[in-house]
Design a protein around this motif. Structure first.
Motif, mmCIF file in Angstrom:
data_model
loop_
_atom_site.group_PDB
_atom_site.id
_atom_site.type_symbol
_atom_site.label_atom_id
_atom_site.label_comp_id
_atom_site.label_asym_id
_atom_site.label_seq_id
_atom_site.Cartn_x
_atom_site.Cartn_y
_atom_site.Cartn_z
ATOM 1 N N ASP A 1 -39.452 -25.285 20.356
ATOM 2 C CA ASP A 1 -40.327 -24.324 21.058
ATOM 3 C C ASP A 1 -39.633 -22.995 21.318
ATOM 4 O O ASP A 1 -40.177 -22.128 22.013
ATOM 5 C CB ASP A 1 -40.767 -24.906 22.417
ATOM 6 C CG ASP A 1 -41.619 -26.143 22.265
ATOM 7 O OD1 ASP A 1 -42.379 -26.210 21.275
ATOM 8 O OD2 ASP A 1 -41.516 -27.047 23.117
ATOM 9 N N ARG B 1 -38.337 -32.813 31.683
ATOM 10 C CA ARG B 1 -37.421 -33.847 32.210
ATOM 11 C C ARG B 1 -36.070 -33.269 32.554
ATOM 12 O O ARG B 1 -35.518 -33.502 33.636
ATOM 13 C CB ARG B 1 -37.273 -34.976 31.176
ATOM 14 C CG ARG B 1 -38.502 -35.829 31.070
ATOM 15 C CD ARG B 1 -38.553 -36.577 29.793
ATOM 16 N NE ARG B 1 -38.685 -35.660 28.648
ATOM 17 C CZ ARG B 1 -38.871 -36.028 27.397
ATOM 18 N NH1 ARG B 1 -38.921 -37.307 27.094
ATOM 19 N NH2 ARG B 1 -38.993 -35.132 26.432
ATOM 20 N N TRP C 1 -32.809 -32.143 17.430
ATOM 21 C CA TRP C 1 -33.301 -33.463 17.035
ATOM 22 C C TRP C 1 -33.912 -33.303 15.657
ATOM 23 O O TRP C 1 -34.699 -32.381 15.433
ATOM 24 C CB TRP C 1 -34.333 -33.980 18.055
ATOM 25 C CG TRP C 1 -33.738 -34.083 19.425
ATOM 26 C CD1 TRP C 1 -34.010 -33.284 20.490
ATOM 27 C CD2 TRP C 1 -32.738 -35.006 19.863
ATOM 28 N NE1 TRP C 1 -33.239 -33.660 21.563
ATOM 29 C CE2 TRP C 1 -32.456 -34.711 21.216
ATOM 30 C CE3 TRP C 1 -32.049 -36.069 19.253
ATOM 31 C CZ2 TRP C 1 -31.516 -35.423 21.964
ATOM 32 C CZ3 TRP C 1 -31.118 -36.775 20.000
ATOM 33 C CH2 TRP C 1 -30.856 -36.455 21.335
ATOM 34 N N PRO D 1 -37.219 -27.319 24.598
ATOM 35 C CA PRO D 1 -36.907 -27.940 23.305
ATOM 36 C C PRO D 1 -36.647 -26.882 22.236
ATOM 37 O O PRO D 1 -37.325 -25.841 22.207
ATOM 38 C CB PRO D 1 -38.168 -28.752 22.988
ATOM 39 C CG PRO D 1 -38.807 -29.005 24.320
ATOM 40 C CD PRO D 1 -38.499 -27.793 25.153
ATOM 41 N N GLY E 1 -40.931 -19.341 21.348
ATOM 42 C CA GLY E 1 -41.764 -18.875 22.465
ATOM 43 C C GLY E 1 -40.952 -18.289 23.610
ATOM 44 O O GLY E 1 -41.519 -17.790 24.584
ATOM 45 N N CYS F 1 -39.198 -21.760 35.458
ATOM 46 C CA CYS F 1 -40.408 -21.287 34.769
ATOM 47 C C CYS F 1 -40.701 -22.205 33.589
ATOM 48 O O CYS F 1 -39.826 -22.951 33.125
ATOM 49 C CB CYS F 1 -40.239 -19.846 34.296
ATOM 50 S SG CYS F 1 -39.064 -19.666 32.962
ATOM 51 N N PHE G 1 -32.093 -30.938 36.468
ATOM 52 C CA PHE G 1 -31.056 -29.954 36.831
ATOM 53 C C PHE G 1 -31.412 -29.358 38.198
ATOM 54 O O PHE G 1 -30.548 -29.196 39.063
ATOM 55 C CB PHE G 1 -30.960 -28.816 35.800
ATOM 56 C CG PHE G 1 -30.627 -29.253 34.398
ATOM 57 C CD1 PHE G 1 -29.795 -30.346 34.163
ATOM 58 C CD2 PHE G 1 -31.124 -28.561 33.289
ATOM 59 C CE1 PHE G 1 -29.481 -30.754 32.863
ATOM 60 C CE2 PHE G 1 -30.818 -28.960 31.993
ATOM 61 C CZ PHE G 1 -30.005 -30.062 31.781
ATOM 62 N N ALA H 1 -39.363 -26.668 32.549
ATOM 63 C CA ALA H 1 -39.554 -27.494 33.743
ATOM 64 C C ALA H 1 -39.959 -28.913 33.372
ATOM 65 O O ALA H 1 -40.776 -29.539 34.029
ATOM 66 C CB ALA H 1 -40.614 -26.855 34.631
ATOM 67 N N LEU I 1 -24.300 -29.360 29.861
ATOM 68 C CA LEU I 1 -25.386 -30.140 30.454
ATOM 69 C C LEU I 1 -26.349 -30.725 29.418
ATOM 70 O O LEU I 1 -27.361 -31.307 29.785
ATOM 71 C CB LEU I 1 -26.180 -29.296 31.479
ATOM 72 C CG LEU I 1 -25.490 -29.059 32.816
ATOM 73 C CD1 LEU I 1 -26.284 -28.041 33.658
ATOM 74 C CD2 LEU I 1 -25.317 -30.365 33.602
ATOM 75 N N SER J 1 -27.966 -37.503 29.972
ATOM 76 C CA SER J 1 -29.420 -37.677 30.087
ATOM 77 C C SER J 1 -29.873 -37.305 31.497
ATOM 78 O O SER J 1 -29.075 -37.303 32.434
ATOM 79 C CB SER J 1 -29.797 -39.131 29.810
ATOM 80 O OG SER J 1 -29.440 -39.920 30.936
HETATM 81 N N1 NAP Z 1 -34.416 -35.135 28.759
HETATM 82 C C1 NAP Z 1 -33.089 -35.215 28.910
HETATM 83 O O1 NAP Z 1 -32.536 -36.228 29.410
HETATM 84 C C2 NAP Z 1 -32.222 -34.062 28.471
HETATM 85 C C3 NAP Z 1 -30.933 -33.944 29.000
HETATM 86 C C4 NAP Z 1 -30.133 -32.869 28.614
HETATM 87 C C5 NAP Z 1 -30.632 -31.945 27.701
HETATM 88 N N2 NAP Z 1 -31.881 -32.089 27.188
HETATM 89 C C6 NAP Z 1 -32.392 -31.087 26.225
HETATM 90 O O2 NAP Z 1 -33.178 -30.148 26.948
HETATM 91 C C7 NAP Z 1 -34.253 -29.676 26.098
HETATM 92 C C8 NAP Z 1 -35.574 -29.949 26.827
HETATM 93 O O3 NAP Z 1 -35.753 -31.351 26.912
HETATM 94 P P1 NAP Z 1 -36.781 -32.045 27.929
HETATM 95 O O4 NAP Z 1 -36.583 -33.497 27.754
HETATM 96 O O5 NAP Z 1 -36.645 -31.468 29.289
HETATM 97 O O6 NAP Z 1 -38.172 -31.578 27.298
HETATM 98 P P2 NAP Z 1 -39.623 -31.684 27.961
HETATM 99 O O7 NAP Z 1 -39.642 -32.745 29.009
HETATM 100 O O8 NAP Z 1 -40.581 -31.757 26.829
HETATM 101 O O9 NAP Z 1 -39.811 -30.264 28.719
HETATM 102 C C9 NAP Z 1 -39.843 -29.055 28.010
HETATM 103 C C10 NAP Z 1 -40.130 -27.909 28.971
HETATM 104 O O10 NAP Z 1 -39.995 -26.691 28.229
HETATM 105 C C11 NAP Z 1 -41.083 -25.850 28.607
HETATM 106 N N3 NAP Z 1 -41.349 -24.872 27.556
HETATM 107 C C12 NAP Z 1 -41.736 -25.077 26.275
HETATM 108 N N4 NAP Z 1 -41.901 -23.884 25.637
HETATM 109 C C13 NAP Z 1 -41.591 -22.929 26.555
HETATM 110 C C14 NAP Z 1 -41.580 -21.519 26.523
HETATM 111 N N5 NAP Z 1 -41.898 -20.851 25.416
HETATM 112 N N6 NAP Z 1 -41.263 -20.846 27.645
HETATM 113 C C15 NAP Z 1 -40.941 -21.506 28.788
HETATM 114 N N7 NAP Z 1 -40.919 -22.865 28.886
HETATM 115 C C16 NAP Z 1 -41.260 -23.551 27.787
HETATM 116 C C17 NAP Z 1 -42.248 -26.793 28.801
HETATM 117 O O11 NAP Z 1 -43.229 -26.107 29.548
HETATM 118 P P3 NAP Z 1 -44.572 -26.806 30.092
HETATM 119 O O12 NAP Z 1 -44.113 -27.695 31.220
HETATM 120 O O13 NAP Z 1 -45.385 -25.641 30.571
HETATM 121 O O14 NAP Z 1 -45.169 -27.535 28.936
HETATM 122 C C18 NAP Z 1 -41.550 -27.922 29.556
HETATM 123 O O15 NAP Z 1 -41.491 -27.629 30.932
HETATM 124 C C19 NAP Z 1 -34.122 -30.429 24.767
HETATM 125 O O16 NAP Z 1 -33.433 -29.636 23.828
HETATM 126 C C20 NAP Z 1 -33.300 -31.664 25.149
HETATM 127 O O17 NAP Z 1 -32.549 -32.204 24.070
HETATM 128 C C21 NAP Z 1 -32.700 -33.114 27.573
#
Ligand code: NAP
Length: 223
Positions: A80, A14, A106, A77, A83, A33, A19, A12, A142, A146
């Motif tokens: 992580d 960025r 990354w 990520p 988990g 979640c 999405f 949940a 997806l 970004s």
């Molecule tokens: N940011 C973008 O523009 C973008 C676009 C497309 C794809 N992506 C990809 O999507 C992935 C996530 O990126 P993000 O930027 O959204 O990261 P982020 O902002 O750091 O968010 C990560 C999320 O994952 C959750 N999480 C971590 N460990 C978990 C677990 N064991 N079980 C359930 N949830 C868990 C975190 O939970 P908490 O909230 O509880 O800490 C948080 O909600 C990366 O691989 C990234 O490359 C990102």
């Protein structure tokens, strides 16, 4: 009245909340979640994805699986990923879940050994994800847009040929078709690259990563 379509989103942050916002605005229900219990997460979602439901991780595939082949988007990520318990994505329904791998590698991240092993074999990261979550049908999608562009360019009112094109790759035809349908409803013009082996161009160093795209540009890389 037909039941509302629901999609699960694991993560949940960025990406996951973007999405969710895009799906919610076209009337798709979203279960989300994270590491937080649903009560704490629901506060976060009031701000970042109003209308989404916070659920426990082991419930992420439950509502979506009631509607045929359910869809869960993986937005945690890669560092992580240890988990994320594969059993959360097991469904007792007649069809396995479709898992949309929206993650990226990354190079500053320390990866789980099973994922690093796939990369060491020069495989796309989606192979590692597909091996780890073997009870699902993995479709890479997806990940190459970004969260800013996702919300800015998703437009379900536009005809397909005027929309932002997005690519997807997956070994299972039916799962790919299911994700294509979702991407169309979200407001994109989805283009299949082929199987997971064809997902390299949408990885971070690939030519289709984080760029405004039209269908023809993606088709040049289709296998
Ligand atoms: N940011 C973008 O523009 C973008 C676009 C497309 C794809 N992506 C990809 O999507 C992935 C996530 O990126 P993000 O930027 O959204 O990261 P982020 O902002 O750091 O968010 C990560 C999320 O994952 C959750 N999480 C971590 N460990 C978990 C677990 N064991 N079980 C359930 N949830 C868990 C975190 O939970 P908490 O909230 O509880 O800490 C948080 O909600 C990366 O691989 C990234 O490359 C990102």
């Amino acid at each position: 009245m037909s039941e509302q379509e629901v999609v699960g989103v694991l993560g949940a942050g960025r990406a996951g909340t973007a999405f969710a916002r895009v799906m919610l605005r076209v009337g798709i229900g979203v279960d989300l979640c994270s590491t937080r219990p649903p009560k704490a997460l629901q506060h976060h979602l009031k701000i970042y994805a109003p209308g989404a439901e916070a659920v426990w991780p082991d419930q992420i595939g439950v509502r979506t699986a009631r509607q045929g082949p359910g869809i869960v988007i993986l937005a945690v990520p890669q560092e992580d990923m240890d988990g994320v318990d594969p059993s959360w994505l097991y469904t007792t329904g007649p069809e396995p879940l479709v898992l949309v791998d929206a993650t990226n590698t990354w190079h500053d991240e320390e990866l789980p050994s099973w994922l690093q092993a796939a990369l060491d074999e020069q495989l796309p990261s989606s192979y590692g994800i597909a091996g780890r979550f073997g009870q699902t049908r993995v479709v890479k999608a997806l990940n190459h847009i970004s969260h800013h562009d996702l919300e800015k360019f998703a437009d379900a009112e536009l005809p397909l040929d005027q929309r932002r094109a997005v690519a997807l790759a997956g070994d299972d035809d039916a799962a790919r078709g299911r994700v294509m349908g979702l991407l169309v409803r979200m407001g994109f013009d989805p283009v299949s690259l082929g199987g997971l082996a064809a997902s390299r161009p949408i990885e971070p160093e690939g030519p289709l990563f984080d760029r405004p795209l039209r269908r023809e540009e993606i088709l040049r890389f289709a296998q």
